[in-house]
Design an enzyme around this catalytic site. Structure first.
Site, short mmCIF file in Angstrom:
data_model
loop_
_atom_site.label_atom_id
_atom_site.label_comp_id
_atom_site.label_asym_id
_atom_site.label_seq_id
_atom_site.Cartn_x
_atom_site.Cartn_y
_atom_site.Cartn_z
N LYS A 103 0.87 -1.18 0.00
CA LYS A 103 0.00 0.00 0.00
C LYS A 103 0.90 1.22 0.00
O LYS A 103 2.05 1.16 0.44
CB LYS A 103 -0.86 0.00 1.27
CG LYS A 103 -2.11 0.81 1.18
CD LYS A 103 -3.31 -0.02 0.77
CE LYS A 103 -4.55 0.83 0.72
NZ LYS A 103 -5.73 0.13 0.31
N GLY B 203 -19.36 7.52 5.88
CA GLY B 203 -18.46 7.80 4.75
C GLY B 203 -19.14 7.40 3.46
O GLY B 203 -19.27 6.21 3.15
N VAL B 204 -19.62 8.40 2.73
CA VAL B 204 -20.31 8.10 1.46
C VAL B 204 -19.46 8.61 0.30
O VAL B 204 -19.90 9.42 -0.52
CB VAL B 204 -21.77 8.63 1.43
CG1 VAL B 204 -22.68 7.65 2.13
CG2 VAL B 204 -21.91 10.01 2.08
N GLY B 205 -18.23 8.11 0.27
CA GLY B 205 -17.32 8.41 -0.83
C GLY B 205 -17.57 7.40 -1.95
O GLY B 205 -18.69 6.95 -2.18
N HIS B 206 -16.49 7.04 -2.63
CA HIS B 206 -16.61 6.15 -3.79
C HIS B 206 -17.31 4.83 -3.44
O HIS B 206 -18.22 4.39 -4.13
CB HIS B 206 -15.22 5.84 -4.35
CG HIS B 206 -14.61 6.99 -5.09
ND1 HIS B 206 -13.86 7.95 -4.46
CD2 HIS B 206 -14.66 7.34 -6.39
CE1 HIS B 206 -13.46 8.85 -5.36
NE2 HIS B 206 -13.95 8.50 -6.54
N VAL B 207 -16.87 4.20 -2.36
CA VAL B 207 -17.46 2.91 -1.99
C VAL B 207 -18.80 3.10 -1.29
O VAL B 207 -19.81 2.46 -1.63
CB VAL B 207 -16.51 2.11 -1.06
CG1 VAL B 207 -17.15 0.79 -0.65
CG2 VAL B 207 -15.16 1.87 -1.73
P1 NAD Z 1 -13.32 7.99 -0.52
O1 NAD Z 1 -12.24 8.95 -0.18
O2 NAD Z 1 -13.93 8.05 -1.85
O3 NAD Z 1 -14.47 8.06 0.57
C1 NAD Z 1 -14.25 8.20 1.93
C2 NAD Z 1 -15.36 9.10 2.45
O4 NAD Z 1 -15.30 9.11 3.87
C3 NAD Z 1 -15.22 10.54 1.96
O5 NAD Z 1 -16.45 10.98 1.42
C4 NAD Z 1 -14.86 11.31 3.24
O6 NAD Z 1 -15.35 12.62 3.24
C5 NAD Z 1 -15.53 10.45 4.30
N1 NAD Z 1 -14.97 10.61 5.64
C6 NAD Z 1 -13.67 10.77 6.01
N2 NAD Z 1 -13.59 10.87 7.35
C7 NAD Z 1 -14.84 10.74 7.82
C8 NAD Z 1 -15.41 10.76 9.14
N3 NAD Z 1 -14.66 10.90 10.21
N4 NAD Z 1 -16.75 10.59 9.24
C9 NAD Z 1 -17.53 10.44 8.16
N5 NAD Z 1 -17.06 10.44 6.89
C10 NAD Z 1 -15.73 10.59 6.73
O7 NAD Z 1 -12.70 6.53 -0.24
P2 NAD Z 1 -13.28 5.13 -0.72
O8 NAD Z 1 -12.50 4.70 -1.90
O9 NAD Z 1 -14.76 5.18 -0.76
O10 NAD Z 1 -12.81 4.19 0.48
C11 NAD Z 1 -13.53 4.15 1.71
C12 NAD Z 1 -12.88 3.13 2.66
O11 NAD Z 1 -12.91 1.83 2.06
C13 NAD Z 1 -11.41 3.41 2.97
O12 NAD Z 1 -11.11 2.97 4.27
C14 NAD Z 1 -10.68 2.54 1.97
O13 NAD Z 1 -9.37 2.21 2.40
C15 NAD Z 1 -11.58 1.33 1.95
N6 NAD Z 1 -11.47 0.54 0.74
C16 NAD Z 1 -11.71 1.11 -0.46
C17 NAD Z 1 -11.62 0.33 -1.61
C18 NAD Z 1 -11.93 0.90 -2.96
O14 NAD Z 1 -12.13 0.11 -3.89
N7 NAD Z 1 -12.00 2.21 -3.12
C19 NAD Z 1 -11.27 -1.03 -1.50
C20 NAD Z 1 -11.06 -1.58 -0.24
C21 NAD Z 1 -11.17 -0.78 0.88
#
Ligand code: NAD
Length: 362
Positions: free
Chosen positions: A91, A191-195
């Site tokens: 990573k 956390g309503v980001g990408h995932v």
């Molecule tokens: P992202 O950055 O798109 O989304 C993360 C979201 O969490 C953002 O909208 C951010 O504003 C929000 N956030 C951050 N701190 C916060 C808090 N304290 N309270 C509430 N919301 C908060 O990231 P992602 O790609 O959606 O990944 C989310 C999690 O899943 C991460 O831990 C990542 O390591 C894990 N993950 C992601 C993938 C992937 O395919 N993208 C795969 C495996 C694991």
């Protein structure tokens, strides 16, 4: 660094760092012109090249970034192993605010650093890094996945991660309540980001009442406007829900939250949800909360980018990701039989595969 970052103790060193667990390589990268400060962690290459995404985050200190990369890269080793993939664990973290400090020059400089490792580390997206950024990385190295579909890659892995996480939630429901029908259940997606946003979609389509929490208003608006989610303002652990799905950052299962949780199931996509895996896995178990190991149920994205290395086949990726449902049930049953935490059950099974590969190579 975590969703509860102020509470995390950090350690400035590498080899004597509590998060250091026999990592093969830890590489510090700097590019003065672009301002790149990154750390690449290669935890293990026993099963194959160390594949894992790059996270860009405004860490409070370098020590936090070191700790994060050590924990995240190790998690990838177990994620690949339990998913049956011939990949090791690695990573990278870039220190900085992804919304204001990321530039093409920085991503290209990062790509050159990845290239120097000659393929022992393969990068992809993670928090703060999108397919748009990967487009720049790919100009400098071939050791990158999650390449945009238009460029012949598999695109953003997040939707597949979300699908796998949804499978993990369904399996958890089946184990806990005897049915994987989620209709009428209530969940908090933190956390309503990408995932997280795609997980909200799957859950609402399954009839779940979804509460959401995020630190960015635009993401909350998307969840509310597109999927009819409800904003949750309180502490995540106080939410009266059936399922707590952490999809932001790690360590939200900790000494503070444990005594407050009202949920029956913890199952989400965030990496390293247990602040201390030696303590909090057992503690959730003692409280009767079913914890779906993060590195198991968030493996969909890894499964997807893995398939990009040979010849990308979306259907095959989704089919394999659906297997998370059965594996999750197996892990729950194994944990119950052995009287151990679900986290340790998953860890043990993942370690067995790594040990067997090591023994076979001798
Ligand atoms: P992202 O950055 O798109 O989304 C993360 C979201 O969490 C953002 O909208 C951010 O504003 C929000 N956030 C951050 N701190 C916060 C808090 N304290 N309270 C509430 N919301 C908060 O990231 P992602 O790609 O959606 O990944 C989310 C999690 O899943 C991460 O831990 C990542 O390591 C894990 N993950 C992601 C993938 C992937 O395919 N993208 C795969 C495996 C694991």
């Amino acid at each position: 660094m975590s969703a509860t970052s102020s509470a995390v103790e950090v350690h400035p060193l590498v080899f004597s760092n509590p998060a250091f667990k026999d990592h093969e390589q830890v590489v510090f990268c700097h590019d003065k012109e672009s301002g790149l400060k990154a750390i690449i962690g290669v935890h293990s290459t026993v099963l194959g090249p160390a594949l894992g995404g790059t996270r860009m985050w405004a860490y409070n200190s370098e020590a936090e970034a070191v700790r994060d990369v050590l924990r995240l890269s190790r998690g990838m080793t177990f994620k690949a192993s339990i998913s049956g993939l011939n990949l090791g664990g690695g990573k990278a973290v870039i220190i900085g605010d992804s919304r204001t400090q990321k530039t093409e020059a920085m991503m290209r400089a990062f790509g050159r650093m990845v290239d120097r490792l000659g393929g022992s580390y393969i990068t992809a997206e993670d928090v703060g890094i999108s397919t748009k950024d990967i487009e720049h990385v790919v100009k400098e190295t071939k050791h990158v996945t999650g390449i945009p579909i238009e460029m012949g890659g598999s695109g953003d892995p997040s939707p597949v991660t979300a699908y796998g996480t949804y499978m993990g939630i369904k399996a958890s429901a089946k184990y806990k309540w005897g049915s994987d029908d989620l209709n009428g259940r209530k969940a908090l997606v933190q956390g309503v980001g990408h995932v997280g946003i795609t997980l909200v979609k799957h859950l609402t389509e399954a009839g779940v009442e979804v509460l959401v929490q995020d630190i960015h208003q635009d993401r909350i608006n998307m969840a509310v406007n597109e999927y009819g989610a409800t904003v949750y303002e309180g502490h995540y652990a106080d939410a009266e829900v059936d399922v707590y799905a952490p999809c932001a950052l790690g360590a939200t299962v900790n000494d503070d939250s444990l005594s407050r949780f009202r949920c029956s199931i913890i199952a989400g996509a965030a990496n390293n949800q247990l602040k201390d895996e030696n303590v909090h896995g057992n503690e959730v178990r003692k409280r009767g909360i079913l914890y779906a190991p993060d590195f198991l149920i968030n493996a969909g994205g890894l499964i997807n980018v893995y398939s990009e290395i040979a010849k990308y086949d979306r259907n095959e990726s989704l089919r394999r990701t659906e297997g998370i449902y059965d594996t999750t049930l197996e892990i729950f049953a194994h944990a119950e039989t052995k009287g151990i935490s679900t986290h340790n059950a998953a860890l043990n099974i993942a370690q067995e595969r790594i040990d067997a590969a090591k023994a076979a190579s001798k």
